[in-house]
Design a protein around this motif. Structure first.
Motif, PDB file in Angstrom:
ATOM      1  N   GLY A  26     -24.089 -40.791   0.066  1.00 14.59           N
ATOM      2  CA  GLY A  26     -25.709 -40.644  -0.842  1.00 14.59           C
ATOM      3  C   GLY A  26     -24.751 -40.978  -2.233  1.00 14.59           C
ATOM      4  N   CYS A  27     -25.126 -40.613  -3.649  1.00 17.65           N
ATOM      5  CA  CYS A  27     -24.536 -40.575  -5.146  1.00 17.65           C
ATOM      6  C   CYS A  27     -25.991 -40.441  -6.186  1.00 17.65           C
ATOM      7  CB  CYS A  27     -24.231 -42.509  -4.796  1.00 17.65           C
ATOM      8  SG  CYS A  27     -23.386 -42.568  -6.336  1.00 17.65           S
ATOM      9  N   ASN A  28     -24.814 -39.960  -6.833  1.00 13.88           N
ATOM     10  CA  ASN A  28     -26.151 -39.547  -8.217  1.00 13.88           C
ATOM     11  C   ASN A  28     -26.002 -40.053  -9.275  1.00 13.88           C
ATOM     12  OD1 ASN A  28     -27.075 -36.919  -6.676  1.00 13.88           O
ATOM     13  ND2 ASN A  28     -25.718 -35.771  -7.712  1.00 13.88           N
ATOM     14  N   HIS A  29     -25.129 -41.395  -9.090  1.00 11.37           N
ATOM     15  CA  HIS A  29     -25.213 -42.512 -10.167  1.00 11.37           C
ATOM     16  C   HIS A  29     -26.452 -43.433 -10.083  1.00 11.37           C
ATOM     17  CE1 HIS A  29     -21.322 -40.585 -11.501  1.00 11.37           C
ATOM     18  NE2 HIS A  29     -20.932 -40.609 -10.479  1.00 11.37           N
ATOM     19  N   ARG A  30     -27.112 -44.081 -11.146  1.00 13.16           N
ATOM     20  CA  ARG A  30     -27.361 -44.886 -11.134  1.00 13.16           C
ATOM     21  C   ARG A  30     -27.184 -46.729 -11.658  1.00 13.16           C
ATOM     22  NH1 ARG A  30     -28.539 -41.799  -7.874  1.00 13.16           N
ATOM     23  NH2 ARG A  30     -30.605 -40.848  -7.523  1.00 13.16           N
ATOM     24  N   CYS A  31     -25.649 -46.788 -11.335  1.00 14.59           N
ATOM     25  CA  CYS A  31     -25.648 -48.109 -11.303  1.00 14.59           C
ATOM     26  C   CYS A  31     -25.779 -49.240 -11.414  1.00 14.59           C
ATOM     27  CB  CYS A  31     -23.476 -48.501 -11.106  1.00 14.59           C
ATOM     28  SG  CYS A  31     -22.525 -47.461 -10.310  1.00 14.59           S
ATOM     29  N   THR A  32     -26.289 -50.181 -12.111  1.00 13.49           N
ATOM     30  CA  THR A  32     -27.548 -50.453 -12.497  1.00 13.49           C
ATOM     31  C   THR A  32     -27.891 -51.589 -11.417  1.00 13.49           C
ATOM     32  OG1 THR A  32     -26.656 -51.966 -14.072  1.00 13.49           O
ATOM     33  CG2 THR A  32     -28.390 -50.788 -14.682  1.00 13.49           C
ATOM     34  N   PHE A  33     -25.871 -51.807 -11.165  1.00 13.31           N
ATOM     35  CA  PHE A  33     -25.873 -53.313 -10.004  1.00 13.31           C
ATOM     36  C   PHE A  33     -25.917 -53.250  -9.129  1.00 13.31           C
ATOM     37  CE2 PHE A  33     -22.180 -51.823 -11.374  1.00 13.31           C
ATOM     38  CZ  PHE A  33     -21.012 -51.287 -10.283  1.00 13.31           C
ATOM     39  N   CYS A  34     -26.513 -51.213  -8.272  1.00 12.42           N
ATOM     40  CA  CYS A  34     -26.091 -51.114  -7.015  1.00 12.42           C
ATOM     41  C   CYS A  34     -27.677 -50.429  -6.093  1.00 12.42           C
ATOM     42  CB  CYS A  34     -25.236 -50.124  -6.497  1.00 12.42           C
ATOM     43  SG  CYS A  34     -24.487 -49.234  -5.238  1.00 12.42           S
ATOM     44  N   ILE A  35     -27.861 -50.555  -5.583  1.00  7.54           N
ATOM     45  CA  ILE A  35     -28.359 -49.734  -5.183  1.00  7.54           C
ATOM     46  C   ILE A  35     -28.434 -48.644  -3.805  1.00  7.54           C
ATOM     47  CG2 ILE A  35     -30.423 -51.778  -5.003  1.00  7.54           C
ATOM     48  CD1 ILE A  35     -29.953 -52.915  -2.178  1.00  7.54           C
ATOM     49  N   ILE A  36     -27.235 -48.551  -3.519  1.00  8.02           N
ATOM     50  CA  ILE A  36     -27.258 -47.592  -2.052  1.00  8.02           C
ATOM     51  C   ILE A  36     -27.701 -46.548  -2.441  1.00  8.02           C
ATOM     52  CG2 ILE A  36     -25.346 -46.097  -2.091  1.00  8.02           C
ATOM     53  CD1 ILE A  36     -23.600 -48.547  -1.999  1.00  8.02           C
ATOM     54  N   PRO A  37     -28.194 -45.860  -4.065  1.00  7.53           N
ATOM     55  CA  PRO A  37     -29.250 -44.275  -4.219  1.00  7.53           C
ATOM     56  C   PRO A  37     -30.148 -45.060  -3.439  1.00  7.53           C
ATOM     57  CG  PRO A  37     -27.750 -44.683  -5.923  1.00  7.53           C
ATOM     58  CD  PRO A  37     -27.189 -46.254  -5.223  1.00  7.53           C
ATOM     59  N   SER A  38     -30.699 -46.284  -3.665  1.00  7.49           N
ATOM     60  CA  SER A  38     -31.722 -46.043  -2.976  1.00  7.49           C
ATOM     61  C   SER A  38     -31.750 -45.965  -1.430  1.00  7.49           C
ATOM     62  CB  SER A  38     -33.229 -47.151  -3.749  1.00  7.49           C
ATOM     63  OG  SER A  38     -32.332 -48.251  -2.993  1.00  7.49           O
ATOM     64  N   VAL A  68     -13.172 -43.346  -6.009  1.00 10.42           N
ATOM     65  CA  VAL A  68     -13.279 -42.252  -7.260  1.00 10.42           C
ATOM     66  C   VAL A  68     -13.839 -42.587  -7.622  1.00 10.42           C
ATOM     67  CG1 VAL A  68     -11.281 -40.419  -7.867  1.00 10.42           C
ATOM     68  CG2 VAL A  68     -10.281 -40.960  -5.346  1.00 10.42           C
ATOM     69  N   TYR A  69     -14.598 -42.280  -7.897  1.00 10.63           N
ATOM     70  CA  TYR A  69     -15.295 -42.739  -9.622  1.00 10.63           C
ATOM     71  C   TYR A  69     -14.449 -41.797 -11.044  1.00 10.63           C
ATOM     72  CZ  TYR A  69     -19.771 -42.645 -12.494  1.00 10.63           C
ATOM     73  OH  TYR A  69     -20.614 -43.224 -13.617  1.00 10.63           O
ATOM     74  N   PRO A  70     -14.008 -42.471 -11.732  1.00 13.22           N
ATOM     75  CA  PRO A  70     -13.320 -42.136 -13.339  1.00 13.22           C
ATOM     76  C   PRO A  70     -13.959 -40.731 -13.500  1.00 13.22           C
ATOM     77  CG  PRO A  70     -14.366 -44.245 -13.249  1.00 13.22           C
ATOM     78  CD  PRO A  70     -14.954 -44.188 -12.334  1.00 13.22           C
ATOM     79  N   LYS A  76     -24.216 -49.062 -16.513  1.00 16.05           N
ATOM     80  CA  LYS A  76     -24.950 -47.214 -16.629  1.00 16.05           C
ATOM     81  C   LYS A  76     -23.521 -46.939 -16.076  1.00 16.05           C
ATOM     82  CE  LYS A  76     -29.369 -46.666 -17.047  1.00 16.05           C
ATOM     83  NZ  LYS A  76     -30.755 -45.899 -16.359  1.00 16.05           N
ATOM     84  N   ARG A  77     -21.631 -46.868 -16.713  1.00 18.46           N
ATOM     85  CA  ARG A  77     -20.821 -46.701 -16.551  1.00 18.46           C
ATOM     86  C   ARG A  77     -20.040 -45.922 -17.669  1.00 18.46           C
ATOM     87  NH1 ARG A  77     -19.238 -46.650 -10.601  1.00 18.46           N
ATOM     88  NH2 ARG A  77     -17.478 -46.898 -11.222  1.00 18.46           N
ATOM     89  N   PRO A  78     -18.889 -44.725 -17.172  1.00 14.72           N
ATOM     90  CA  PRO A  78     -18.798 -44.782 -18.138  1.00 14.72           C
ATOM     91  C   PRO A  78     -17.790 -45.357 -18.662  1.00 14.72           C
ATOM     92  CG  PRO A  78     -17.606 -43.756 -16.138  1.00 14.72           C
ATOM     93  CD  PRO A  78     -18.787 -43.942 -15.407  1.00 14.72           C
TER      94      PRO A  78
HETATM   95  S1  SF4 Z   1     -21.831 -47.889  -6.877  1.00 15.53           S
HETATM   96 FE1  SF4 Z   1     -20.985 -46.147  -6.298  1.00 15.53          FE
HETATM   97  S2  SF4 Z   1     -21.431 -44.924  -8.390  1.00 15.53           S
HETATM   98 FE2  SF4 Z   1     -22.332 -46.410  -8.893  1.00 15.53          FE
HETATM   99  S3  SF4 Z   1     -24.586 -46.187  -8.104  1.00 15.53           S
HETATM  100 FE3  SF4 Z   1     -23.644 -47.267  -6.217  1.00 15.53          FE
HETATM  101  S4  SF4 Z   1     -22.721 -46.082  -4.826  1.00 15.53           S
HETATM  102 FE4  SF4 Z   1     -22.730 -44.659  -6.709  1.00 15.53          FE
END
Ligand code: SF4
Length: 442
Positions: free
Chosen positions: A150-162, A239-241, A277-279
């Motif tokens: 899992g992942c606590n980020h919510r990058c707008t292009f990514c659906i992994i957390p869902s 590795v997230y920056p 939604k990235r640094p």
């Molecule tokens: S791109 Fe990576 S860091 Fe961002 S929400 Fe998806 S899994 Fe998490």
């Protein structure tokens, strides 16, 4: 008393997607083998087929749906698990005959589904046949070590957390136990993976766990320090920056873990990074890279970027190219933005036309290929360590510290047959192209 020999029940398995999924497959296969099932490579020999799917981008979804279709045609009894399994309706629409569907890391449910259709054998005579380190789908000398889900980020292009949920770190003691077992079984390189390796332990507030009777903090840096003691190559992926990534660079400089950082940066325009939604402190990223290289000059940097993100202007794309020129990263992957069903970025205005994405991708790749090949040319004449992956009649093929399996280049040792997979040897680089090296053993 006469004894009847019963055949073990047979299961087919298809594993798709990234190394994280591969680790799930290994875990399910280990359990099945432990229970006495036989895993067979042909559909028609199997009594049931498990398909472990991927759902990251549309092409992966297509590939998964096709694999399910093939298993249904060839065998008929199919259980689906993995990332795409989180979207049961999408699968049922295309393949209503699938028996059961579960999402990622649902090992226990998958096993209980198998038990339902192909009952578990009574005895367990095969237990001793399962290797100590479990069933692995990678060659014997390297292994993926998954530290969290899992992942606590919510990058707008990514659906992994869902699909995979919020960050869920494995206890540090059990990660280190697994690493030790793998090394004892002959593994020479551990590839640390997760969705977000630098976040390891954030969910458990970096609690102190125990290993070998000593307290160890649940954090990326402590994990690296402990893994370094195992005496094998340790490579960090995804590795997230975060700022604390700076703390692992000295460990790389001291030779404790590989001087290799796979750090997805995704873009260089602060506005686009914000939309993602990235640094977004790009200036700082360049400064940090400079500082990392001062501390650890042999550092290899790998990253990935997205071009054609919604709203990306020519000027912003140019910023990305300028960043590449300045950062001179060693290895870079580039994706054209493609809307993934369910990702928030799909709703953003000013989607970039396909032709523009294509054109930007080509310019990006042209520039980066030049940089990557210049970086590789700098290695000609130098001595490097090579981990041998395979040996055939033409010679040996391995990887340097700068090359992760599957995604980076290779080192070719033509005519060298006096080595075996898993050996680490010294070699001098004779020649380089834009991806690979050719070298001679010392
Ligand atoms: S791109 Fe990576 S860091 Fe961002 S929400 Fe998806 S899994 Fe998490």
């Amino acid at each position: 008393m006469s004894q009847t020999t019963t055949m073990p029940p047979r299961v087919g398995f298809v594993s798709l997607g990234c190394p994280k999924n591969l680790v799930d497959s290994e875990r399910i296969l280990t359990e099945l083998r432990t229970e006495g099932y036989e895993v067979v490579p042909r559909y028609d020999d199997a009594e049931i087929v498990i398909v472990n799917t991927c759902g990251f981008i549309d092409s992966a979804v297509q590939e998964s749906l096709e694999a399910i279709g093939e298993a249904l045609n060839e065998n008929g009894k199919v259980i689906v698990t993995g990332c795409l399994g989180a979207k049961e309706n999408q699968i049922r629409e295309v393949h209503p005959k699938v028996l059961e569907i579960t999402g990622p890391h649902s090992y226990e449910q998958v096993l209980s589904h198998v038990h339902r259709y192909v009952p578990k054998p009574q005895h367990n005579p095969f237990l001793s046949l399962v290797p100590e380190q479990g069933v692995k789908l990678t060659p014997r000398h390297y292994a993926y070590l998954k530290i969290s889900e899992g992942c606590n980020h919510r990058c707008t292009f990514c659906i992994i957390p869902s699909m995979r949920g919020d960050l869920d770190s494995r206890p540090i003691g059990s990660v280190l136990d697994e690493a030790k077992r793998l090394v004892e079984a002959g593994v020479k390189e551990l590839l640390v993976i997760s969705q977000d390796t630098s976040a390891y332990g954030v969910d458990v507030k970096h609690r102190t766990g125990f290993w070998n009777g000593s307290p160890v903090k649940t954090s990326m840096v402590s994990l690296c320090e402990q893994l370094a003691k195992l005496g094998v190559w340790v490579r960090l992926h995804y590795v997230y920056p975060y700022p604390h990534v700076d703390d692992v660079i000295p460990l790389m400089a001291e030779g404790k873990i590989l001087p290799y950082l796979d750090i997805p940066l995704q873009h260089a325009s602060p506005r686009i990074l914000k939309l993602m939604k990235r640094p977004g402190a790009v200036e700082r990223t360049l400064e940090r890279i400079k500082r990392w290289r001062e501390i650890c000059p042999q550092l290899t940097l790998r990253s990935t970027f997205i071009v054609g993100f919604p709203g990306e202007t020519e000027e912003e794309f140019q910023m990305l190219l300028d960043f590449l020129k300045e950062a001179r990263l060693d290895r870079v992957g580039c994706f054209k933005y493609s809307p993934v069903e369910g990702a928030t970025a799909n709703q953003l205005p000013d989607q970039v036309p396909e032709a523009v994405k294509e054109e930007r991708y080509d310019r990006f790749m042209q520039l980066q290929q030049k940089i990557s090949s210049e970086r590789l040319q700098e290695k000609v004449g130098r001595e490097i360590l090579v981990l041998i992956d395979e040996v055939d009649e033409e010679g040996a093929i391995g990887r340097s510290m700068a090359d992760a399996p599957e995604i980076d280049g290779a080192v070719y040792l033509n005519g060298e047959r006096d080595v075996k997979p898993g050996d680490v040897i010294r070699a001098v680089v004779d020649h380089a192209d834009e991806y690979d090296l050719w070298a001679t053993k010392r």
